[in-house]
Design a protein around this motif. Structure first.
Motif, short mmCIF file in Angstrom:
data_model
loop_
_atom_site.label_atom_id
_atom_site.label_comp_id
_atom_site.label_asym_id
_atom_site.label_seq_id
_atom_site.Cartn_x
_atom_site.Cartn_y
_atom_site.Cartn_z
N SER A 148 44.77 35.66 78.07
CA SER A 148 45.56 35.37 79.36
C SER A 148 46.77 34.48 79.25
O SER A 148 47.67 33.98 79.87
CB SER A 148 44.60 34.43 80.29
N ASN A 149 46.74 33.74 77.85
CA ASN A 149 48.17 33.00 77.69
C ASN A 149 49.30 34.03 77.86
O ASN A 149 50.33 33.34 77.96
CB ASN A 149 47.91 32.20 76.37
N THR A 150 49.16 35.19 77.55
CA THR A 150 50.41 36.11 77.61
C THR A 150 51.04 36.14 78.70
O THR A 150 52.23 36.12 78.91
CB THR A 150 49.83 37.60 77.09
N TYR A 151 50.33 35.84 79.94
CA TYR A 151 50.63 35.88 81.39
C TYR A 151 51.70 34.51 81.35
O TYR A 151 52.64 34.76 82.20
CB TYR A 151 49.74 35.43 82.46
N TYR A 152 51.69 33.80 80.56
CA TYR A 152 52.68 32.66 80.53
C TYR A 152 53.82 32.81 79.66
O TYR A 152 54.92 32.56 80.39
CB TYR A 152 51.80 31.07 80.10
N PHE A 153 53.64 33.17 78.50
CA PHE A 153 54.60 33.28 77.53
C PHE A 153 55.45 34.61 77.65
O PHE A 153 56.62 34.56 77.50
CB PHE A 153 53.78 33.21 76.18
N PHE A 154 55.00 35.48 78.07
CA PHE A 154 55.76 36.91 78.06
C PHE A 154 56.94 36.73 79.18
O PHE A 154 57.85 37.32 78.53
CB PHE A 154 54.91 37.90 78.71
N PRO A 155 56.94 36.30 80.09
CA PRO A 155 58.07 36.21 81.11
C PRO A 155 59.41 35.44 80.67
O PRO A 155 60.33 35.35 80.79
CB PRO A 155 57.59 35.56 82.49
N ARG A 156 58.54 34.29 79.74
CA ARG A 156 59.60 33.08 79.32
C ARG A 156 60.24 33.31 77.89
O ARG A 156 61.12 32.94 77.43
CB ARG A 156 59.11 31.73 79.32
N SER B 168 56.36 39.67 68.88
CA SER B 168 55.65 38.32 67.95
C SER B 168 54.45 37.66 69.06
O SER B 168 53.41 37.36 68.28
CB SER B 168 56.64 37.65 67.48
N VAL B 169 54.87 37.31 70.37
CA VAL B 169 53.68 36.87 71.03
C VAL B 169 52.50 38.15 71.01
O VAL B 169 51.38 37.74 70.89
CB VAL B 169 54.10 36.67 72.48
N SER B 170 52.71 39.32 71.04
CA SER B 170 51.65 40.40 71.32
C SER B 170 50.89 40.24 69.96
O SER B 170 49.91 40.28 69.88
CB SER B 170 52.12 41.68 71.48
N ALA B 171 51.80 40.30 68.85
CA ALA B 171 51.17 40.34 67.40
C ALA B 171 50.16 39.08 67.09
O ALA B 171 49.22 39.29 66.51
CB ALA B 171 52.14 40.52 66.66
N ASN B 172 50.63 37.97 67.53
CA ASN B 172 49.97 36.81 67.44
C ASN B 172 48.73 36.81 68.22
O ASN B 172 47.48 36.37 67.99
CB ASN B 172 50.81 35.52 67.89
N THR B 173 48.74 37.08 69.35
CA THR B 173 47.63 37.32 70.17
C THR B 173 46.51 38.14 69.70
O THR B 173 45.37 37.85 69.63
CB THR B 173 47.91 37.61 71.81
#
Length: 182
Positions: A70-78, A85-90
C-alpha cells in the motif's frame, strides 16, 4: 474551462471506481461460490482442514507484509519517472517476505499446531507457506496497475486471478477430493 476539467476528472474517477467496484464484487461472488461448491465435493473432515489451511495462509498474506504494498499509493504519484524502481523494490521486498514466510512455515511446522490444535494441519505447513508467498506477490500484481491509474487492467487482473483461483480450487476438489490437491 476549469469547470469542464473538474467535470471530466469526476467522470474519469467515476469510471475508475466503477471498474474496481465491479471487479471486487465479482471477486467477492467467486470467493463465496468456491467454498459452497467445495463443501459438496469434500467430506466434512477434509473441508474443515481446507478451511483451516486457507485461513492460516490468508492470515499470513495479510499480516506478514504489514501493508507494505500500500506504500505505492503514496510514492507513485510523487515520484513520476521512478515508478519502475518503486515497483521493483516493492515486488522485491514482498517477494522476499514471501520466501521467508515459506521457509518459516517449512522450518517451524509445529507453530501451526499451536494455532489450529490439529496435527493434520501441520502436514500442510510447507504448502501453506508456498501458497502464502505466491498470494503476497499476486496481491501486488493487482495493486500496481490500480495505483498507476489503470483501473481496467487492475479490474481484469482482480477478476482474472479470482476466476483462475476458483477454477483451480474447484477442479482440484472435484477431481481429487483431497486437501493436498487444493
Amino acid at each position: 474551462m476549469a469547470d469542464q476539467d473538474n467535470q471530466s476528472k469526476e467522470q474519469n474517477l467515476t469510471i475508475h471506481a466503477a471498474w474496481l467496484v465491479s471487479a471486487k464484487l465479482l471477486s467477492f461472488a467467486i470467493n463465496i461460490a468456491v467454498p459452497l461448491l467445495l463443501v459438496r465435493k469434500l467430506d466434512q473432515h477434509s473441508y474443515g482442514i481446507y478451511k483451516q489451511v486457507f485461513l492460516v495462509a490468508a492470515s499470513a498474506v495479510q499480516l506478514v507484509p504489514l501493508g507494505f504494498g500500500s506504500n505505492t499509493y503514496y510514492f507513485f504519484p510523487r515520484l513520476g519517472g521512478k515508478r519502475p524502481s518503486v515497483s521493483a523494490n516493492t515486488f522485491l521486498h514482498t517477494g522476499l517476505l514471501g520466501v521467508l514466510t515459506a521457509i518459516a512455515f517449512a522450518a517451524f511446522p509445529m507453530l501451526l499446531s499451536l494455532l489450529t490444535k490439529d496435527p493434520e494441519v501441520v502436514t500442510y505447513s510447507g504448502l501453506i507457506g508456498l501458497v502464502a508467498g505466491f498470494w503476497m506477490t499476486g496481491y501486488l500484481i493487482e495493486i500496481i496497475p490500480m495505483v498507476n491509474g489503470e483501473s481496467r487492467i487492475a479490474g481484469l487482473l482482480i477478476v482474472g486471478s479470482q476466476v483462475c483461483r476458483g477454477i483451480m480450487l474447484f477442479t482440484a476438489g472435484a477431481v481429487f477430493g483431497t486437501v493436498n490437491a487444493l
